[in-house]
Structures are given as structure tokens and as C-alpha cells.
Design a protein around this motif. Structure first.
Motif, PDB file in Angstrom:
ATOM      1  N   GLU A 135       0.842  -1.191   0.000  1.00 57.53           N
ATOM      2  CA  GLU A 135       0.000   0.000   0.000  1.00 57.53           C
ATOM      3  C   GLU A 135       0.883   1.249   0.000  1.00 57.53           C
ATOM      4  O   GLU A 135       1.792   1.373   0.820  1.00 57.53           O
ATOM      5  N   LEU A 136       0.610   2.156  -0.927  1.00 55.91           N
ATOM      6  CA  LEU A 136       1.367   3.403  -1.026  1.00 55.91           C
ATOM      7  C   LEU A 136       0.414   4.583  -0.857  1.00 55.91           C
ATOM      8  O   LEU A 136      -0.679   4.595  -1.430  1.00 55.91           O
ATOM      9  N   SER A 137       0.818   5.561  -0.077  1.00 50.52           N
ATOM     10  CA  SER A 137      -0.010   6.759   0.078  1.00 50.52           C
ATOM     11  C   SER A 137       0.874   7.999   0.152  1.00 50.52           C
ATOM     12  O   SER A 137       2.078   7.909   0.422  1.00 50.52           O
ATOM     13  N   LEU A 138       0.262   9.131  -0.103  1.00 52.01           N
ATOM     14  CA  LEU A 138       0.929  10.423   0.055  1.00 52.01           C
ATOM     15  C   LEU A 138       0.247  11.146   1.199  1.00 52.01           C
ATOM     16  O   LEU A 138      -0.987  11.228   1.255  1.00 52.01           O
ATOM     17  N   LEU A 191       4.787  13.539   2.564  1.00 49.81           N
ATOM     18  CA  LEU A 191       5.475  12.290   2.885  1.00 49.81           C
ATOM     19  C   LEU A 191       4.907  11.120   2.086  1.00 49.81           C
ATOM     20  O   LEU A 191       3.685  10.957   1.974  1.00 49.81           O
ATOM     21  N   PHE A 192       5.808  10.287   1.547  1.00 47.38           N
ATOM     22  CA  PHE A 192       5.400   9.054   0.875  1.00 47.38           C
ATOM     23  C   PHE A 192       5.437   7.922   1.901  1.00 47.38           C
ATOM     24  O   PHE A 192       6.473   7.674   2.519  1.00 47.38           O
ATOM     25  N   ALA A 231       8.746   6.191   3.195  1.00 48.07           N
ATOM     26  CA  ALA A 231       9.583   5.612   2.137  1.00 48.07           C
ATOM     27  C   ALA A 231      11.009   6.152   2.163  1.00 48.07           C
ATOM     28  O   ALA A 231      11.955   5.452   1.774  1.00 48.07           O
ATOM     29  N   LYS A 232      11.177   7.382   2.607  1.00 46.44           N
ATOM     30  CA  LYS A 232      12.503   8.007   2.623  1.00 46.44           C
ATOM     31  C   LYS A 232      13.517   7.162   3.375  1.00 46.44           C
ATOM     32  O   LYS A 232      14.678   7.056   2.961  1.00 46.44           O
ATOM     33  N   GLU A 292      12.277   0.523  -5.133  1.00 45.33           N
ATOM     34  CA  GLU A 292      10.944   0.944  -4.695  1.00 45.33           C
ATOM     35  C   GLU A 292      10.777   2.453  -4.800  1.00 45.33           C
ATOM     36  O   GLU A 292       9.707   2.940  -5.190  1.00 45.33           O
ATOM     37  N   LYS A 293      11.829   3.196  -4.476  1.00 46.31           N
ATOM     38  CA  LYS A 293      11.757   4.660  -4.578  1.00 46.31           C
ATOM     39  C   LYS A 293      11.539   5.104  -6.019  1.00 46.31           C
ATOM     40  O   LYS A 293      10.737   6.004  -6.292  1.00 46.31           O
ATOM     41  N   LYS A 294      12.241   4.471  -6.941  1.00 44.34           N
ATOM     42  CA  LYS A 294      12.063   4.802  -8.352  1.00 44.34           C
ATOM     43  C   LYS A 294      10.635   4.484  -8.811  1.00 44.34           C
ATOM     44  O   LYS A 294      10.021   5.243  -9.556  1.00 44.34           O
ATOM     45  N   SER A 295      10.129   3.354  -8.343  1.00 42.48           N
ATOM     46  CA  SER A 295       8.766   2.951  -8.699  1.00 42.48           C
ATOM     47  C   SER A 295       7.734   3.908  -8.106  1.00 42.48           C
ATOM     48  O   SER A 295       6.716   4.213  -8.735  1.00 42.48           O
TER      49      SER A 295
END
Length: 368
Positions: free
Chosen positions: A215-218, A266-267, A274-275, A282-285
């Protein structure tokens, strides 16, 4: 939107010429240092008035020249239009349909989304980098936000000047303070609104393209705390209260400690920032998913397809991620300008770049 043609004079190492683009995937290939990135930069510069490589106009001009310019012919859902930027080492002039306009009138006419290797700093870099990026993206599709942010930044400078000069008891300061709070709250509200919309799209794109088990969120990290369910008036009151509590400290330091210039984006990947926890892959993706989400946001807000610019895809992604991205782009009805050092193995219109000259339809064997 679709860019039909670009003309450039005295731009970087490019030989003065024009290039006609195609509606889908346009691939610019050649060895490093030949002008591929310069062409993509010229497109971005003509659309936004800014470079994705430098803040100095002189660095975009050929050595020894006094003036340079870029002209684009493009088509939106209504008709064909033109954008022109003429510049020297001290100023830029903007033209829309051959009429000289202000930057405010120019910005946002042609929507472009860029993906370049340096974009990784959106995760690894400072909060100011993320603020600048997201402010630009929101402003590109929201002219009201563009003006609110412009007004706020002016008021921030004025307020800081009054604080530094210890002039906070003057009547004018109180007037500026009220406006500072009003526009600060507007900027915060619109940022939060944007983040809430794009975060859903971001997660869908990441799961669809790269990893459907994560799961990815901003997240909008506001210095006022949790403002998710607050009205604009409530944000104003909270900002006023924050200023009141920080006022003595602000007078001592001589600058503002409150306002949207203190916020961050923040990601969050699988519940962690993510930082500090995401791998390089993963960061590139994450960043590429963000760029695709920007496209979706432009379509949603302006009912137009933006132009996607991708620089140096071959060296940036491994073969699996690259193939996933290219497969996705084949299915989208958007114009893509992409650079590579060789064949990407997909159907595209090809341009060979060598020594600043761009030639259409040349074979990839010249890169070997």
C-alpha cells in the motif's frame, strides 16, 4: 493535448531547427551528450517557463549568444495554439498565440509531466524540494491556487521584513498579518485537497504497475497538526493560534515560524515513510507512480491529456520495471517524448540525435 512541432534557436547544444512530433510515442535515441535531454528540456521549458536542469537562463543558451528562444505549436481539445519563450541572461518574455503575456497568463496553458533520473530527490531530498514540486503541480491545473500561493509568498516576505526590523506594533503589520493568515489557510486547504485526491490514484498505479501486495499513500504533514476534517475557517483560527503562541520566538529570530512554508509531503509505503525504509528500486517505482498519477489528475481537473516526458529510461530502470512501464504507456492515449541510448523494443516513432542534430526515422545501429 498534443505537441505538433517545436522550433528552437540558440538552445543548449542543439543545432537551430524544428522537430515535428507524432501523437503517441516519440523516441529520441543516441549516445550520451548528443542533445537528447536538451530537446526534452526545450519542450518542458517552453511549456512551463522553467528548466528541469537549471535555474540559470545562461546555462540554456549557446556560448557567446545574447538571446535564445523556443516556440511550440500544440493542439488541445479546441484548436491549435502556440507558445513562445524568448530569453536572455536577465529576463524572459512569454507569448501565447503570438501575443505577449505575463507569466501568470502563460503558465498552465500546455500541461506536461516529466520523469527524469533526478526526480528521486522528491523522496530523498529536503521538504522544500517537495513543497516546490507539489506547489507547481497543483498550480498547473488550478489557477486559483497559483494566485493564492503567489499572494502568500509576497505576504511572507513582507511579514519577515517587519519581524526582522522589529516593526510588529505598526498598524500596517496587523493588516498584513490578517492577509497572511487568510492566504496561508487557503494554500494549506488546497494542498490537503490535492493530496487526498492524488493519494488514492497513486496507490492504484503503484499496485497495478509494480507491487500489488503493498500500500502506497501520500500524506500532507502540516505543522498545524491533523487538519483533515477542518473547514477553511477552522484552519485560519488554528493558524492564528499557532502564530500567537510562536510570536515572541518569531520576533527573536526575525522570521516566520508558522505557515505552509513549514509543511511537508510524505510518501508512506506499507505504513512506513519511504525516505528511510524503501529500497532504491521501490523509490524509483514510487516516483514513476506519482508521475502517472499527475497525468490522471490533469485529465481529471482539465479534461485534457498532458504530454509525458521521460528522460534516460534505459539507465534508470531494470528490465522488469522498464517493460512494465512501457507496456502501460502503450495502452494510454497520451503523447510521450522519451529518450534512450538504444532500442526499447516497442512500437514508436524514432529520432536519431547526434551532435545537436535530430533526424527522423534513423536506425538504432548508429548507437552501437
Amino acid at each position: 493535448m498534443e505537441i505538433l512541432e517545436i522550433n528552437y534557436i540558440n538552445f543548449r547544444n542543439l543545432i537551430d531547427n524544428n522537430v515535428k512530433f507524432f501523437p503517441k510515442l516519440n523516441l529520441f535515441f543516441g549516445k550520451n551528450g548528443q542533445g537528447k535531454t536538451s530537446l526534452l528540456e526545450a519542450v518542458y521549458f517552453n511549456a512551463t517557463g522553467k528548466s528541469f536542469r537549471t535555474t540559470k537562463s545562461t546555462e540554456m543558451m549557446k556560448y557567446g549568444v545574447k538571446r535564445a528562444g523556443v516556440y511550440i505549436l500544440y493542439r488541445d481539445s479546441i484548436s491549435e495554439k502556440t507558445l513562445t519563450v524568448k530569453f536572455n541572461d536577465s529576463k524572459k518574455e512569454y507569448y501565447y498565440n503570438s501575443k505577449k503575456v505575463t507569466y501568470d497568463e502563460f503558465y498552465g496553458k500546455l500541461n506536461v509531466v516529466t520523469y527524469i533520473p533526478e526526480d528521486i530527490v522528491l523522496i530523498t531530498g529536503s521538504p522544500s524540494i517537495r513543497r516546490t514540486f507539489f506547489d507547481g503541480e497543483i498550480a498547473q491545473t488550478n489557477s486559483e491556487y497559483f494566485q493564492d500561493l503567489k499572494n502568500y509568498n509576497k505576504l511572507l516576505k513582507i511579514r519577515n521584513k517587519y519581524l526582522k526590523e522589529q516593526r510588529t506594533k505598526e498598524i500596517e503589520y496587523q493588516v498584513y498579518e490578517e492577509e497572511f493568515v487568510k492566504y496561508g489557510a487557503k494554500v494549506i486547504e488546497k494542498r490537503l485537497e490535492y493530496v487526498q485526491k492524488i493519494s488514492i490514484i497513486l496507490n492504484l498505479n503503484y499496485r497495478k504497475l509494480f507491487d500489488n501486495e503493498k500500500e502506497l499513500s501520500l500524506s500532507y504533514d502540516c505543522h498545524l497538526g491533523n487538519i483533515k476534517k477542518m473547514s477553511i475557517k477552522e484552519i485560519e483560527e488554528l493558524l492564528k493560534e499557532k502564530i500567537k503562541k510562536s510570536f515572541n520566538q518569531e520576533k527573536r529570530y526575525g522570521f516566520s515560524l508558522c505557515g505552509p512554508q513549514k509543511d511537508d509531503f510524505l510518501f508512506i509505503l506499507n505504513g512506513h515513510e519511504a525516505k528511510s525504509t524503501a529500497s532504491q528500486g521501490e523509490k524509483k517505482s514510487i516516483i514513476f507512480s506519482l508521475k502517472l498519477s499527475e497525468i490522471d489528475m490533469v485529465i481529471r481537473e482539465k479534461k485534457e491529456n498532458p504530454v509525458l516526458i521521460i528522460d534516460d529510461i534505459s539507465s534508470y530502470f531494470d528490465s522488469n520495471r522498464k517493460n512494465s512501464i512501457l507496456g502501460y504507456l502503450r495502452k494510454r492515449n497520451i503523447q510521450v517524448l522519451i529518450s534512450s541510448t538504444g532500442d526499447l523494443g516497442i512500437e514508436s516513432e524514432n529520432f536519431y540525435v547526434e551532435g545537436g542534430e535530430i533526424r527522423y526515422g534513423t536506425g538504432f545501429e548508429q548507437c552501437k
